[in-house]
Each structure stands twice: as structure tokens, then as C-alpha cells.
Scaffold this motif. Structure first.
Motif, PDB file in Angstrom:
ATOM      1  N   LEU A  49       0.858  -1.178   0.000  1.00 31.02           N
ATOM      2  CA  LEU A  49       0.000   0.000   0.000  1.00 31.02           C
ATOM      3  C   LEU A  49       0.900   1.236   0.000  1.00 31.02           C
ATOM      4  N   SER A  50       0.737   2.098  -0.991  1.00 31.10           N
ATOM      5  CA  SER A  50       1.565   3.304  -1.114  1.00 31.10           C
ATOM      6  C   SER A  50       3.050   2.982  -0.990  1.00 31.10           C
ATOM      7  N   PRO A  51       3.558   2.065  -1.815  1.00 35.95           N
ATOM      8  CA  PRO A  51       4.970   1.672  -1.682  1.00 35.95           C
ATOM      9  C   PRO A  51       5.910   2.837  -1.951  1.00 35.95           C
ATOM     10  N   VAL A  52       7.058   2.812  -1.296  1.00 36.80           N
ATOM     11  CA  VAL A  52       8.015   3.915  -1.404  1.00 36.80           C
ATOM     12  C   VAL A  52       9.053   3.675  -2.500  1.00 36.80           C
ATOM     13  N   PHE A  53       8.675   2.930  -3.508  1.00 37.48           N
ATOM     14  CA  PHE A  53       9.551   2.702  -4.657  1.00 37.48           C
ATOM     15  C   PHE A  53       9.872   4.045  -5.325  1.00 37.48           C
ATOM     16  N   GLY A  54      11.136   4.255  -5.636  1.00 41.96           N
ATOM     17  CA  GLY A  54      11.551   5.462  -6.337  1.00 41.96           C
ATOM     18  C   GLY A  54      11.517   6.720  -5.504  1.00 41.96           C
ATOM     19  N   ILE A  55      11.469   6.573  -4.174  1.00 43.03           N
ATOM     20  CA  ILE A  55      11.350   7.767  -3.324  1.00 43.03           C
ATOM     21  C   ILE A  55      12.560   8.679  -3.455  1.00 43.03           C
ATOM     22  N   SER A  56      13.714   8.125  -3.793  1.00 39.69           N
ATOM     23  CA  SER A  56      14.917   8.958  -3.896  1.00 39.69           C
ATOM     24  C   SER A  56      14.830   9.947  -5.056  1.00 39.69           C
ATOM     25  N   SER A  57      13.857   9.755  -5.944  1.00 40.53           N
ATOM     26  CA  SER A  57      13.751  10.640  -7.103  1.00 40.53           C
ATOM     27  C   SER A  57      12.744  11.780  -6.928  1.00 40.53           C
ATOM     28  N   VAL A  58      12.040  11.835  -5.782  1.00 38.46           N
ATOM     29  CA  VAL A  58      11.057  12.903  -5.619  1.00 38.46           C
ATOM     30  C   VAL A  58      11.754  14.248  -5.404  1.00 38.46           C
ATOM     31  N   TRP A  59      11.119  15.331  -5.795  1.00 42.55           N
ATOM     32  CA  TRP A  59      11.756  16.636  -5.855  1.00 42.55           C
ATOM     33  C   TRP A  59      12.255  17.153  -4.520  1.00 42.55           C
ATOM     34  N   MET A  61      13.457  15.394  -1.977  1.00 42.86           N
ATOM     35  CA  MET A  61      14.351  14.479  -1.270  1.00 42.86           C
ATOM     36  C   MET A  61      15.700  15.083  -0.874  1.00 42.86           C
ATOM     37  N   PRO A  62      16.417  15.821  -1.736  1.00 46.19           N
ATOM     38  CA  PRO A  62      17.724  16.343  -1.307  1.00 46.19           C
ATOM     39  C   PRO A  62      17.657  17.181  -0.025  1.00 46.19           C
ATOM     40  N   GLY A  63      16.666  18.058   0.065  1.00 45.57           N
ATOM     41  CA  GLY A  63      16.507  18.879   1.264  1.00 45.57           C
ATOM     42  C   GLY A  63      16.147  18.044   2.485  1.00 45.57           C
ATOM     43  N   ALA A  64      15.279  17.052   2.295  1.00 42.47           N
ATOM     44  CA  ALA A  64      14.876  16.183   3.407  1.00 42.47           C
ATOM     45  C   ALA A  64      16.059  15.390   3.941  1.00 42.47           C
ATOM     46  N   ARG A  65      16.924  14.916   3.065  1.00 41.77           N
ATOM     47  CA  ARG A  65      18.101  14.152   3.505  1.00 41.77           C
ATOM     48  C   ARG A  65      19.037  15.005   4.355  1.00 41.77           C
ATOM     49  N   VAL A  66      19.293  16.221   3.927  1.00 41.11           N
ATOM     50  CA  VAL A  66      20.186  17.113   4.675  1.00 41.11           C
ATOM     51  C   VAL A  66      19.573  17.425   6.039  1.00 41.11           C
ATOM     52  N   PHE A  67      18.293  17.790   6.055  1.00 40.54           N
ATOM     53  CA  PHE A  67      17.621  18.122   7.314  1.00 40.54           C
ATOM     54  C   PHE A  67      17.645  16.941   8.276  1.00 40.54           C
ATOM     55  N   LEU A  68      17.265  15.752   7.800  1.00 41.77           N
ATOM     56  CA  LEU A  68      17.181  14.587   8.684  1.00 41.77           C
ATOM     57  C   LEU A  68      18.554  14.128   9.161  1.00 41.77           C
ATOM     58  N   MET A 123      14.764   5.430   5.546  1.00 43.77           N
ATOM     59  CA  MET A 123      13.925   5.243   4.367  1.00 43.77           C
ATOM     60  C   MET A 123      14.446   6.084   3.212  1.00 43.77           C
ATOM     61  N   TYR A 124      14.808   7.320   3.489  1.00 40.17           N
ATOM     62  CA  TYR A 124      15.249   8.223   2.436  1.00 40.17           C
ATOM     63  C   TYR A 124      16.627   7.866   1.898  1.00 40.17           C
ATOM     64  N   LEU A 125      17.440   7.183   2.707  1.00 39.95           N
ATOM     65  CA  LEU A 125      18.777   6.793   2.247  1.00 39.95           C
ATOM     66  C   LEU A 125      18.788   5.427   1.573  1.00 39.95           C
ATOM     67  N   SER A 126      17.701   4.693   1.692  1.00 36.82           N
ATOM     68  CA  SER A 126      17.639   3.342   1.126  1.00 36.82           C
ATOM     69  C   SER A 126      17.709   3.383  -0.393  1.00 36.82           C
ATOM     70  N   GLY A 144      -2.671   5.628  -4.290  1.00 35.68           N
ATOM     71  CA  GLY A 144      -3.598   6.727  -4.526  1.00 35.68           C
ATOM     72  C   GLY A 144      -3.128   7.621  -5.654  1.00 35.68           C
ATOM     73  N   THR A 145      -4.060   8.099  -6.447  1.00 36.45           N
ATOM     74  CA  THR A 145      -3.690   8.953  -7.577  1.00 36.45           C
ATOM     75  C   THR A 145      -3.258  10.346  -7.120  1.00 36.45           C
ATOM     76  N   ARG A 146      -3.576  10.719  -5.879  1.00 38.04           N
ATOM     77  CA  ARG A 146      -3.188  12.038  -5.363  1.00 38.04           C
ATOM     78  C   ARG A 146      -2.159  11.928  -4.246  1.00 38.04           C
ATOM     79  N   ASP A 147      -1.332  10.902  -4.288  1.00 35.11           N
ATOM     80  CA  ASP A 147      -0.254  10.719  -3.312  1.00 35.11           C
ATOM     81  C   ASP A 147       0.797  11.793  -3.554  1.00 35.11           C
ATOM     82  N   THR A 148       1.062  12.644  -2.548  1.00 34.02           N
ATOM     83  CA  THR A 148       2.074  13.688  -2.687  1.00 34.02           C
ATOM     84  C   THR A 148       3.398  13.312  -2.035  1.00 34.02           C
ATOM     85  N   ILE A 149       3.463  12.134  -1.434  1.00 33.29           N
ATOM     86  CA  ILE A 149       4.723  11.652  -0.845  1.00 33.29           C
ATOM     87  C   ILE A 149       5.471  10.815  -1.864  1.00 33.29           C
ATOM     88  N   VAL A 150       4.783   9.852  -2.458  1.00 31.71           N
ATOM     89  CA  VAL A 150       5.359   9.041  -3.541  1.00 31.71           C
ATOM     90  C   VAL A 150       4.431   9.194  -4.744  1.00 31.71           C
TER      91      VAL A 150
END
Length: 196
Positions: A49-59, A61-68, A123-126, A144-150
Motif C-alpha cells: 500500500l503506497s509503496p516507497v519505490f523510487g522515493i529517492s527521485s522525488v523533488w 528528497m535532497p533537502g529532506a536528507r540534509v535536514f534529517l 527510508m530516504y537513504l535506502s 492513490g492517484t493524489r499521493d504527494t509523498i510518492v
């Protein structure tokens, strides 16, 4: 992720569940994927359900990685208690958006901000995108067609990467399928399992 997958396997062993269907959501899909890599003979099918495949490519992600990475480094120096904190009743947050602060803060109160950020960091570094295509079991992907995370396109790409997988897109649904679309998701899961 691997340690939580080990915990899931320990629970399955305790319950004497030698063969089972894994149902997972969001970060849990990486945990399920990790478990299937080590216990593939025990998993007969998987529902993501809402798999995180390809999460490293979302716009974002670079900022989230630095912050986390920064936050986790600082939080590691703070006191920590592993005492259980309770249970979140997600029905209180229905309907909920992908980024609803009240639901996110409830999660953080339950897990602690330190653990929440630590899990997101992992998760974000995987880099597990190549693992998905190794699955040789029946797979159902619900997104979901309106998923804003993945983005939904990642789920479409995933369905092409896993041979013989089935993709169900929920029109207008966001990332939080188990909360917002409980009855619909329950029926989709029941139908998939019954067909096996």
C-alpha cells in the motif's frame, strides 16, 4: 529496516506462521521487502500500500536528507527512553492529508521525534529500487492517484518492474490509504487473498 524485518520474522515465528501474505504500507513496504529477501520461502504473496519505490527521485528528497541527517546527528546526543508510549487512534484523524501536522505529531509523540526522524532518514537513504524486480510471488500494489509523498507514476513504474504484479489505483486517494480508504483497501486485500 533490516532490524525491524527481523522483528517481524520473530513475530511470525512466535505465531508459528510458516507461510503468509505480507501486507505493508509506506515505510513498511521496505521492511516487507527486506524480510522477503531473507525469508522468500515463507512469503506466499505481498500487498504493498503506497509503496516507497523510487522515493529517492522525488523533488523534495535532497533537502529532506540534509535536514534529517543533521537532526538525527543532534538528536543522538539527547536523552532517550525506550518506554512504551501508547497507541495512536488514527480514526480520530480521518480524513487526513499526506502532511497533516496533527497526525504527524501524534506519530512523533508515540515514537519520539528522534525515532521518527531516524526511521525517515533510513527510508530516504535506502537504495532498494533494484530489489523489487527480484520478487517472484503474486504482488498487489495499491496506490492513490493524489499521493504527494510518492508520486503515482512511481507505482506505475513499480508495477512494470515486478513481473506479473497487479496495480490498483484509487482515484483521488492520497498516501494515507489505511486511514482514509480503510473499507475500500480492506475489500481489495480480501479479494486478492481470496483469489490466491
Amino acid at each position: 529496516v533490516e532490524k525491524v524485518a527481523d522483528d517481524v520474522w520473530a513475530l511470525a515465528t512466535h505465531l508459528r506462521a510458516e507461510r503468509f501474505t505480507l501486507v505493508s504500507h509506506s515505510l513498511g513496504t521496505l521492511i516487507a521487502l527486506s524480510l522477503m529477501r531473507t525469508r522468500k520461502q515463507n512469503v506466499v504473496s505481498a500487498i504493498f500500500l503506497s509503496p516507497v519505490f523510487g522515493i529517492s527521485s522525488v523533488w523534495w528528497m535532497p533537502g529532506a536528507r540534509v535536514f534529517l541527517a543533521t537532526y538525527v546527528a543532534v538528536a543522538g546526543a539527547l536523552p532517550f527512553s525506550s518506554e512504551p508510549r501508547g497507541h495512536v487512534d488514527y480514526s480520530e484523524y480521518r480524513p487526513t492529508g499526506d502532511w497533516t501536522p496533527s497526525r504527524i505529531f501524534a506519530d512523533m509523540r508515540n515514537t519520539t521525534v528522534r525515532v521518527y526522524a531516524y526511521c525517515l532518514k533510513h527510508m530516504y537513504l535506502s537504495d532498494t529500487d533494484a530489489w523489487w524486480s527480484d520478487l517472484q510471488i503474486p504482488v498487489l500494489i495499491v496506490h492513490g492517484t493524489r499521493d504527494t509523498i510518492v508520486p503515482v507514476l512511481n507505482a506505475v513504474r513499480l508495477s512494470h518492474a515486478i513481473p506479473g504484479s497487479k496495480l490498483v489505483l484509487l482515484e483521488g486517494a492520497n498516501h494515507i490509504l489505511p486511514v482514509n480508504n480503510f473499507e475500500e483497501v480492506k475489500k481489495i486485500i480480501e479479494d486478492f487473498v481470496a483469489a490466491r
